[in-house]
Design a protein around this motif. Structure first.
Motif, PDB file in Angstrom:
ATOM      1  N   TRP A   1      19.483  59.918 -33.716  1.00  0.00           N
ATOM      2  CA  TRP A   1      20.242  61.017 -34.309  1.00  0.00           C
ATOM      3  C   TRP A   1      19.251  62.067 -34.805  1.00  0.00           C
ATOM      4  O   TRP A   1      18.237  61.742 -35.429  1.00  0.00           O
ATOM      5  CB  TRP A   1      21.092  60.532 -35.485  1.00  0.00           C
ATOM      6  CG  TRP A   1      22.311  59.781 -35.061  1.00  0.00           C
ATOM      7  CD1 TRP A   1      22.450  58.430 -34.931  1.00  0.00           C
ATOM      8  CD2 TRP A   1      23.582  60.343 -34.725  1.00  0.00           C
ATOM      9  NE1 TRP A   1      23.718  58.118 -34.527  1.00  0.00           N
ATOM     10  CE2 TRP A   1      24.443  59.267 -34.401  1.00  0.00           C
ATOM     11  CE3 TRP A   1      24.099  61.644 -34.670  1.00  0.00           C
ATOM     12  CZ2 TRP A   1      25.768  59.452 -34.018  1.00  0.00           C
ATOM     13  CZ3 TRP A   1      25.414  61.826 -34.291  1.00  0.00           C
ATOM     14  CH2 TRP A   1      26.242  60.739 -33.979  1.00  0.00           C
ATOM     15  N   TYR A   2      19.589  63.313 -34.507  1.00  0.00           N
ATOM     16  CA  TYR A   2      18.814  64.450 -34.964  1.00  0.00           C
ATOM     17  C   TYR A   2      19.716  65.352 -35.786  1.00  0.00           C
ATOM     18  O   TYR A   2      20.917  65.452 -35.541  1.00  0.00           O
ATOM     19  CB  TYR A   2      18.268  65.257 -33.781  1.00  0.00           C
ATOM     20  CG  TYR A   2      17.044  64.663 -33.122  1.00  0.00           C
ATOM     21  CD1 TYR A   2      17.165  63.644 -32.192  1.00  0.00           C
ATOM     22  CD2 TYR A   2      15.773  65.129 -33.433  1.00  0.00           C
ATOM     23  CE1 TYR A   2      16.039  63.101 -31.582  1.00  0.00           C
ATOM     24  CE2 TYR A   2      14.644  64.595 -32.826  1.00  0.00           C
ATOM     25  CZ  TYR A   2      14.792  63.583 -31.915  1.00  0.00           C
ATOM     26  OH  TYR A   2      13.685  63.041 -31.315  1.00  0.00           O
ATOM     27  N   LYS A   3      19.072  66.047 -36.699  1.00  0.00           N
ATOM     28  CA  LYS A   3      19.763  67.014 -37.554  1.00  0.00           C
ATOM     29  C   LYS A   3      19.164  68.381 -37.278  1.00  0.00           C
ATOM     30  O   LYS A   3      17.941  68.514 -37.148  1.00  0.00           O
ATOM     31  CB  LYS A   3      19.516  66.599 -39.003  1.00  0.00           C
ATOM     32  CG  LYS A   3      20.017  67.502 -40.069  1.00  0.00           C
ATOM     33  CD  LYS A   3      19.652  66.855 -41.417  1.00  0.00           C
ATOM     34  CE  LYS A   3      20.051  67.706 -42.569  1.00  0.00           C
ATOM     35  NZ  LYS A   3      19.698  67.056 -43.860  1.00  0.00           N
ATOM     36  N   LYS A   4      20.016  69.390 -37.209  1.00  0.00           N
ATOM     37  CA  LYS A   4      19.500  70.721 -36.912  1.00  0.00           C
ATOM     38  C   LYS A   4      20.148  71.765 -37.807  1.00  0.00           C
ATOM     39  O   LYS A   4      21.374  71.911 -37.817  1.00  0.00           O
ATOM     40  CB  LYS A   4      19.729  71.072 -35.432  1.00  0.00           C
ATOM     41  CG  LYS A   4      19.072  72.386 -35.034  1.00  0.00           C
ATOM     42  CD  LYS A   4      19.326  72.721 -33.590  1.00  0.00           C
ATOM     43  CE  LYS A   4      18.582  74.002 -33.199  1.00  0.00           C
ATOM     44  NZ  LYS A   4      18.988  75.170 -33.994  1.00  0.00           N
ATOM     45  N   TYR A   5      19.282  72.509 -38.501  1.00  0.00           N
ATOM     46  CA  TYR A   5      19.731  73.672 -39.252  1.00  0.00           C
ATOM     47  C   TYR A   5      19.635  74.897 -38.341  1.00  0.00           C
ATOM     48  O   TYR A   5      18.838  74.921 -37.393  1.00  0.00           O
ATOM     49  CB  TYR A   5      18.855  73.891 -40.482  1.00  0.00           C
ATOM     50  CG  TYR A   5      18.972  72.810 -41.529  1.00  0.00           C
ATOM     51  CD1 TYR A   5      17.874  72.027 -41.883  1.00  0.00           C
ATOM     52  CD2 TYR A   5      20.177  72.572 -42.194  1.00  0.00           C
ATOM     53  CE1 TYR A   5      17.967  71.049 -42.848  1.00  0.00           C
ATOM     54  CE2 TYR A   5      20.282  71.599 -43.169  1.00  0.00           C
ATOM     55  CZ  TYR A   5      19.177  70.829 -43.490  1.00  0.00           C
ATOM     56  OH  TYR A   5      19.265  69.856 -44.443  1.00  0.00           O
TER      57      TYR A   5
ATOM     58  N   PRO B   1      15.411  70.823 -34.074  1.00  0.00           N
ATOM     59  CA  PRO B   1      15.999  69.566 -34.560  1.00  0.00           C
ATOM     60  C   PRO B   1      14.934  68.691 -35.221  1.00  0.00           C
ATOM     61  O   PRO B   1      13.773  68.684 -34.793  1.00  0.00           O
ATOM     62  CB  PRO B   1      16.516  68.907 -33.273  1.00  0.00           C
ATOM     63  CG  PRO B   1      16.624  70.001 -32.282  1.00  0.00           C
ATOM     64  CD  PRO B   1      15.545  70.966 -32.616  1.00  0.00           C
TER      65      PRO B   1
ATOM     66  N   LEU C   1      16.211  61.956 -37.430  1.00  0.00           N
ATOM     67  CA  LEU C   1      16.854  61.378 -38.608  1.00  0.00           C
ATOM     68  C   LEU C   1      16.714  59.851 -38.624  1.00  0.00           C
ATOM     69  O   LEU C   1      16.157  59.269 -39.536  1.00  0.00           O
ATOM     70  CB  LEU C   1      18.320  61.771 -38.601  1.00  0.00           C
ATOM     71  CG  LEU C   1      19.103  61.790 -39.894  1.00  0.00           C
ATOM     72  CD1 LEU C   1      18.427  62.631 -40.943  1.00  0.00           C
ATOM     73  CD2 LEU C   1      20.516  62.320 -39.617  1.00  0.00           C
TER      74      LEU C   1
ATOM     75  N   SER D   1      27.525  61.833 -49.147  1.00  0.00           N
ATOM     76  CA  SER D   1      27.219  63.112 -48.502  1.00  0.00           C
ATOM     77  C   SER D   1      26.838  64.141 -49.559  1.00  0.00           C
ATOM     78  O   SER D   1      27.381  64.165 -50.674  1.00  0.00           O
ATOM     79  CB  SER D   1      28.442  63.610 -47.724  1.00  0.00           C
ATOM     80  OG  SER D   1      28.819  62.670 -46.750  1.00  0.00           O
TER      81      SER D   1
ATOM     82  N   ASP E   1      23.275  68.215 -46.548  1.00  0.00           N
ATOM     83  CA  ASP E   1      23.459  67.520 -45.266  1.00  0.00           C
ATOM     84  C   ASP E   1      24.193  68.398 -44.259  1.00  0.00           C
ATOM     85  O   ASP E   1      24.315  68.038 -43.085  1.00  0.00           O
ATOM     86  CB  ASP E   1      24.255  66.223 -45.463  1.00  0.00           C
ATOM     87  CG  ASP E   1      23.518  65.204 -46.311  1.00  0.00           C
ATOM     88  OD1 ASP E   1      24.194  64.423 -47.016  1.00  0.00           O
ATOM     89  OD2 ASP E   1      22.263  65.188 -46.280  1.00  0.00           O
ATOM     90  N   SER E   2      24.719  69.515 -44.711  1.00  0.00           N
ATOM     91  CA  SER E   2      25.445  70.418 -43.818  1.00  0.00           C
ATOM     92  C   SER E   2      24.511  70.931 -42.728  1.00  0.00           C
ATOM     93  O   SER E   2      23.504  71.599 -43.014  1.00  0.00           O
ATOM     94  CB  SER E   2      26.026  71.599 -44.608  1.00  0.00           C
ATOM     95  OG  SER E   2      26.957  71.148 -45.563  1.00  0.00           O
ATOM     96  N   ALA E   3      24.821  70.583 -41.494  1.00  0.00           N
ATOM     97  CA  ALA E   3      23.956  70.900 -40.355  1.00  0.00           C
ATOM     98  C   ALA E   3      24.677  70.449 -39.084  1.00  0.00           C
ATOM     99  O   ALA E   3      25.759  69.854 -39.149  1.00  0.00           O
ATOM    100  CB  ALA E   3      22.612  70.174 -40.464  1.00  0.00           C
TER     101      ALA E   3
ATOM    102  N   TYR F   1      24.561  67.830 -36.094  1.00  0.00           N
ATOM    103  CA  TYR F   1      23.982  66.522 -35.813  1.00  0.00           C
ATOM    104  C   TYR F   1      24.125  66.222 -34.321  1.00  0.00           C
ATOM    105  O   TYR F   1      25.223  66.278 -33.762  1.00  0.00           O
ATOM    106  CB  TYR F   1      24.673  65.438 -36.639  1.00  0.00           C
ATOM    107  CG  TYR F   1      24.305  65.535 -38.100  1.00  0.00           C
ATOM    108  CD1 TYR F   1      24.906  66.492 -38.916  1.00  0.00           C
ATOM    109  CD2 TYR F   1      23.331  64.707 -38.642  1.00  0.00           C
ATOM    110  CE1 TYR F   1      24.544  66.617 -40.252  1.00  0.00           C
ATOM    111  CE2 TYR F   1      22.973  64.812 -39.981  1.00  0.00           C
ATOM    112  CZ  TYR F   1      23.581  65.772 -40.772  1.00  0.00           C
ATOM    113  OH  TYR F   1      23.216  65.898 -42.098  1.00  0.00           O
TER     114      TYR F   1
END
Lengths: 114, 113
Positions: free
Chosen positions: A35-39, A44, A47, A80, A84-86, A88
């Motif tokens: 899992w990756y998170k991206k703003y 990315p 995670l 949450s 964490d808003s991004a 995924y």
């Protein structure tokens, strides 16, 4: 043919509650999942990951569950937080591949409301 | 810390121009990748390389080429830029021969006008 599917384009959750992001895959040769998170306007960031020999991996507030028979994995975030808003992304890797390229889903936009 | 650096954050180019996007990683990784990200389409692999001078096509290689003359550097080339190549371009690298995560650069937002 999309091999990694994230069927929910977006998810909205209240701060402090659990966020559950889902991912399905079709290629039974996949043996490693990430899992990756991206703003916005950033690359990315990794995670958490899970190997196919496991069904759960936990790292702080983040837990990934893998159900091989259903070809399904999920990312749980508890509790949450607004940060964490991004977007995924779920990603997967092919068993025995020599180049370890990742196949990504289309992403799920998580919004955590204060 | 692994660092993957892309030469530009933002680029504006004209249709028909030849465009070079550069990527450098400092962790001696064997694998390097170029993805593009578009709304609703996620991350799509353009090209990847698992060794110097080696390259393989990803899912959407048309209109692109790549070059890897040194292990740490992977270049993406748009031979003749078109408006449908307006996108966020992401470079990544990973250690070869093991299952591990790929590390991404900060991205290049390319606009072709």
């Amino acid at each position: 043919d999309q091999q990694v599917k994230q069927n929910s384009p977006s998810l909205s959750v209240q701060e402090g509650r659990i966020s559950i992001l889902n991912c399905d895959y079709t290629n039974s040769m996949f043996d490693y999942f990430l899992w990756y998170k991206k703003y916005p306007a950033e690359g990315p960031t990794f995670l958490i990951s899970i190997s196919s020999i496991k069904d759960k991996n936990e790292d702080g507030r983040f837990t990934v569950f893998l159900n091989k028979s259903a070809k399904h994995l999920s990312l749980h975030i508890v509790p949450s937080q607004p940060g964490d808003s991004a977007v995924y992304f779920c990603a997967a890797n092919v068993l025995g591949g020599s180049n370890y390229k990742l196949t990504f889903g289309k992403g799920t936009l998580l919004t955590v409301n204060p | 810390d692994v660092k993957v650096t892309q030469s530009s954050r933002y680029l504006v180019k004209r249709t028909g121009e030849k465009v070079f996007l550069e990527c450098v990683q400092d962790m001696d990784h064997e694998n390097m990748f170029w993805y593009r990200q578009d709304p609703g389409l996620g991350l799509r692999l353009i090209y990847f390389s698992y060794d110097v001078k080696m390259k393989e096509k990803g899912d959407i290689p048309e209109g692109y080429s790549v070059s890897r003359e040194k292990k740490e550097r992977f270049s993406l080339i748009l031979e003749s830029a078109s408006t449908n190549q307006t996108s966020m371009y992401l470079c990544a690298s990973s250690l070869g021969q093991v299952n591990t995560e790929a590390f991404f650069g900060q991205g290049t937002r390319l606009t072709v006008v």
